[in-house]
Design a protein around this motif. Structure first.
Motif, short mmCIF file in Angstrom:
data_model
loop_
_atom_site.label_atom_id
_atom_site.label_comp_id
_atom_site.label_asym_id
_atom_site.label_seq_id
_atom_site.Cartn_x
_atom_site.Cartn_y
_atom_site.Cartn_z
N ASN A 502 0.96 -1.32 -0.09
CA ASN A 502 -0.06 0.04 0.13
C ASN A 502 0.99 1.27 -0.07
O ASN A 502 0.58 2.27 -0.64
N ALA A 503 2.02 1.17 0.78
CA ALA A 503 2.69 2.40 0.91
C ALA A 503 3.46 2.69 -0.58
O ALA A 503 3.49 3.97 -0.87
N ILE A 546 -11.59 2.95 5.65
CA ILE A 546 -10.60 2.07 4.61
C ILE A 546 -10.16 0.73 5.41
O ILE A 546 -9.85 -0.03 4.55
N HIS A 554 -9.13 5.86 -2.60
CA HIS A 554 -8.58 5.95 -3.83
C HIS A 554 -9.05 5.09 -4.70
O HIS A 554 -8.42 4.10 -5.09
N GLY A 565 -9.74 -3.17 -2.30
CA GLY A 565 -10.06 -2.70 -1.02
C GLY A 565 -10.22 -3.81 -0.05
O GLY A 565 -11.11 -3.94 0.83
P1 ADP Z 1 -6.68 -1.46 -1.94
O1 ADP Z 1 -5.17 -0.95 -1.75
O2 ADP Z 1 -6.72 -2.68 -2.70
O3 ADP Z 1 -7.50 -0.46 -2.49
P2 ADP Z 1 -6.74 -1.77 0.96
O4 ADP Z 1 -7.81 -2.39 1.88
O5 ADP Z 1 -5.30 -2.30 1.13
O6 ADP Z 1 -7.12 -1.89 -0.60
O7 ADP Z 1 -6.73 -0.17 1.04
C1 ADP Z 1 -7.96 0.34 1.39
C2 ADP Z 1 -8.01 1.87 0.79
O8 ADP Z 1 -7.08 2.56 1.94
C3 ADP Z 1 -7.21 1.93 -0.26
O9 ADP Z 1 -8.16 1.92 -1.28
C4 ADP Z 1 -6.76 3.73 0.08
O10 ADP Z 1 -7.56 4.56 -0.43
C5 ADP Z 1 -6.31 3.57 1.39
N1 ADP Z 1 -4.99 3.32 1.83
C6 ADP Z 1 -4.46 2.26 2.13
N2 ADP Z 1 -3.03 2.45 2.22
C7 ADP Z 1 -2.75 3.59 2.01
C8 ADP Z 1 -1.58 4.49 2.09
N3 ADP Z 1 -0.29 3.94 2.35
N4 ADP Z 1 -1.82 5.82 1.82
C9 ADP Z 1 -3.01 6.41 1.51
N5 ADP Z 1 -4.02 5.72 1.44
C10 ADP Z 1 -4.12 4.33 1.70
#
Ligand code: ADP
Length: 605
Positions: A502-503, A546, A554, A565
């Motif tokens: 994610n980062a 989130i 996003h 997600g």
């Molecule tokens: P995905 O990344 O597949 O969309 P995640 O459950 O990992 O699903 O993350 C959910 C949401 O959290 C992401 O869609 C994003 O909007 C937000 N997110 C997660 N990690 C970060 C990050 N490091 N910086 C900014 N937003 C983040």
């Protein structure tokens, strides 16, 4: 969903609210209804007591007839006449005075030179009894036995005081409509009206049902064998009974009743009430001035003019009533108030329940709608997520397979891309499968004591080549002190991978990622892994969302960043299954900090 909401509103919500509204409206009338119910109950009692009183007075006629018959049995009518006043008083305690009149109008007894009471009587009645004067009287007459009056074909048997046709036939010259001396509460349409009007006028006709007829004594008697009459002389009630003996129908023997003795005789009538009612109400025999002559509760006092219910006794005792008074008049409004309060609370509870139920249903519907939307997004996101790495893998493997790339460096680079994309695919599929398992409650963890230092370092090492090649600067801070945790190693690694990836995904322009492992200061027994970036940051208001399934702050459409997600949902669920959690906070200077915290164990692996 909307259809369901509409059906719910039409079939449940609106009818329930209408019912509640109707119930609230009916609350206002509760006191009136309760009072009405009570007054019906007590009215029955008052009517019965009044009937009993009338019957008792009626029985005086029979008593007088019996005494007279006994007196006549011993002597002949002519000899009884002269001493009748004394004789009847001596033989019948109810008699206050005895009189004898011949049908042609001669008063034979008492004599004008007798005692004072007899003189007063003659003053009041001699002209009337002698058919020289008409008086206003309340009357009741009885027919002679058929054998005595065989010549009278039209006589009818009658035993009622109030509806005697013969008495009514006696030219009722003047009929006064008198008001009753009491105003029963049931004459008001509502209790509130009584409270509002200080000196209330009856809402309904309160006139007495008994009225006097003006008549001569001879007219009154007609062909009747016996009867009684009542008359007010100087506002004092006189009750007279008379009898024409079968032996000598030309002579009328009569007696004036002693009112105090009659009241004594009537007193038990006030005590015939049902025991449960007697505990709440007092039955009173009221005289014509609404003064209590006898009562069931001797010490009870109140405003006698305002009984709760009352019934007139009738011509037998004109303008006397049986009145029923509530011992505690405030009890009725109090019970009505309590009833209103209980009903009001029940309605409020009902409305609150309907409101809460509706709110829960609407919330659930919204949740279901959002979930359905998210699932649709998920399907398109997963397809996209699968397609992108597959396209790269296919493209680069084709290039390599066709032997078009001869440069060894390029070949390594392409193979690296294929490996990274394969890892991404594996991650995605693992995430989806794991989440499905967790949803079904089938996910099992192989817990063992392991060093968090090792898990973090190994995972970082696995991702470092890819991140470096993507131009990321990766800082790792793992302390020398060993931090043991009891956990499923692979599951922990999956959390770290998800946070790091994610980062990377949401890094934006600043390709800077740090990962720090430490024991949490101020919280012994807790360790934390912090992943920090200088990227896009989590939009405000989405900090908790989130972590929900399929939620993306996003989304692919707007940000162009692929995702499903599921990564954070999974990370949090795994962490919580290990007694820890994953949280997010804003990083000073921009970016985010995702923290995985876990309980540590004292045992070394
Ligand atoms: P995905 O990344 O597949 O969309 P995640 O459950 O990992 O699903 O993350 C959910 C949401 O959290 C992401 O869609 C994003 O909007 C937000 N997110 C997660 N990690 C970060 C990050 N490091 N910086 C900014 N937003 C983040």
């Amino acid at each position: 969903m909307k259809k369901l909401a509409l059906i719910f509103a039409v079939a449940v919500l609106i009818p329930s609210l209408v019912l509640a509204w109707l119930a609230i409206r009916s609350l206002k009338d509760q006191q009136f209804l309760l009072e009405r119910q009570q007054s019906l109950l007590y009215q029955g009692t008052a009517d019965t007591a009044a009937r009993q009183a009338a019957d008792l007075i009626e029985s005086c006629n029979d008593e007088f007839a019996a005494v007279l018959e006994q007196l006549l049995r011993g002597q002949d009518p002519a000899s009884l006449v002269a001493t009748f006043d004394e004789t009847i008083r001596g033989h019948w305690p109810l008699a206050q005075l005895g009189f004898v009149v011949s049908l042609d109008g001669r008063v034979l007894c008492p004599k004008p030179n007798g005692r004072a009471e007899a003189r007063d009587f003659l003053g009041d009645y001699s002209r009337f009894l002698g058919n020289r004067e008409t008086l206003e009287v309340y009357s009741n007459v009885k027919q002679l036995p058929a054998q005595v009056l065989a010549n009278d074909q039209k006589q009818q048997e009658s035993s009622s005081w109030s509806k005697d046709s013969s008495a009514n036939r006696l030219n009722a010259v003047l009929r006064n409509t008198q008001q009753r001396s009491v105003v029963p509460q049931q004459n008001y349409s509502k209790l509130e009206q009584q409270v509002a009007v200080p000196a209330p006028q009856p809402a309904v006709d309160n006139s007495s049902r008994v009225s006097p007829s003006e008549t001569e004594f001879r007219q009154l008697i007609g062909e009747q064998s016996r009867g009684s009459l009542a008359r007010y002389v100087d506002n004092k009630l006189n009750l007279l009974v008379w009898q024409r003996p079968a032996k000598d129908p030309g002579t009328v023997f009569g007696a004036m009743l002693s009112l105090p003795r009659l009241v004594e005789k009537l007193e038990p009538v006030t005590r015939t009430m049902d025991r449960s009612l007697a505990a709440e109400a007092c039955v009173v025999l009221l005289d014509d001035s609404a003064r209590p002559a006898a009562k069931s509760h001797p010490s009870f006092q109140t405003n006698w003019k305002r009984p709760f219910v009352a019934t007139e006794i009738g011509e037998a005792l004109p303008h006397w009533e049986i009145g029923i008074y509530l011992l505690d008049p405030a009890r009725l409004p109090r019970s009505a108030g309590l009833f209103k309060l209980t009903l009001g609370l029940l309605i409020a509870l009902l409305v609150a329940t309907i409101g809460t139920g509706s709110w829960l249903i609407v919330t659930d519907l919204n949740r279901q709608l959002a979930l359905a939307r998210k699932k649709t997004d998920f399907v398109s996101n997963v397809s996209h997520e699968l397609k992108t790495p597959l396209t790269s893998i296919r493209m680069f493997s084709e290039l390599l397979a066709e032997g078009r790339v001869t440069d060894a460096g390029k070949q390594r680079e392409y193979l690296g891309i294929i490996t990274a994309e394969t890892a991404r695919l594996t991650r995605l599929i693992n995430n989806v499968l794991d989440l499905a398992k967790m949803d079904r409650g089938e996910k099992n963890y192989r817990l063992q004591t392991c060093l968090l230092n090792e898990v973090v370092c190994e995972t970082v090492d696995l991702l470092r080549p890819h991140l470096s090649s993507a131009g990321f600067q990766l800082k790792v801070a793992v302390p020398e002190e060993l931090i043991p945790v009891r956990a499923d190693r692979d599951a922990l690694a999956q959390i770290v991978v998800n946070l790091l990836s994610n980062a990377e995904k949401y890094a934006g322009e600043q390709k800077e990622i740090s990962i720090e492992l430490s024991r949490k200061s101020g919280a012994p027994g807790r360790a934390e892994v912090r992943v920090l970036d200088r990227g896009l940051g989590v939009p405000r208001g989405c900090e908790e969302k989130i972590f929900e399934q399929f939620y993306r702050a996003h989304d692919s459409l707007n940000s162009g960043i692929p995702g499903t997600g599921l990564g954070l949902t999974l990370a949090r669920q795994i962490a919580r299954a290990h007694g820890g959690d994953v949280c997010q906070e804003r990083r000073e200077g921009g970016g985010s900090v995702f923290t995985l915290w876990l309980p540590t164990t004292a045992n070394d692996p």
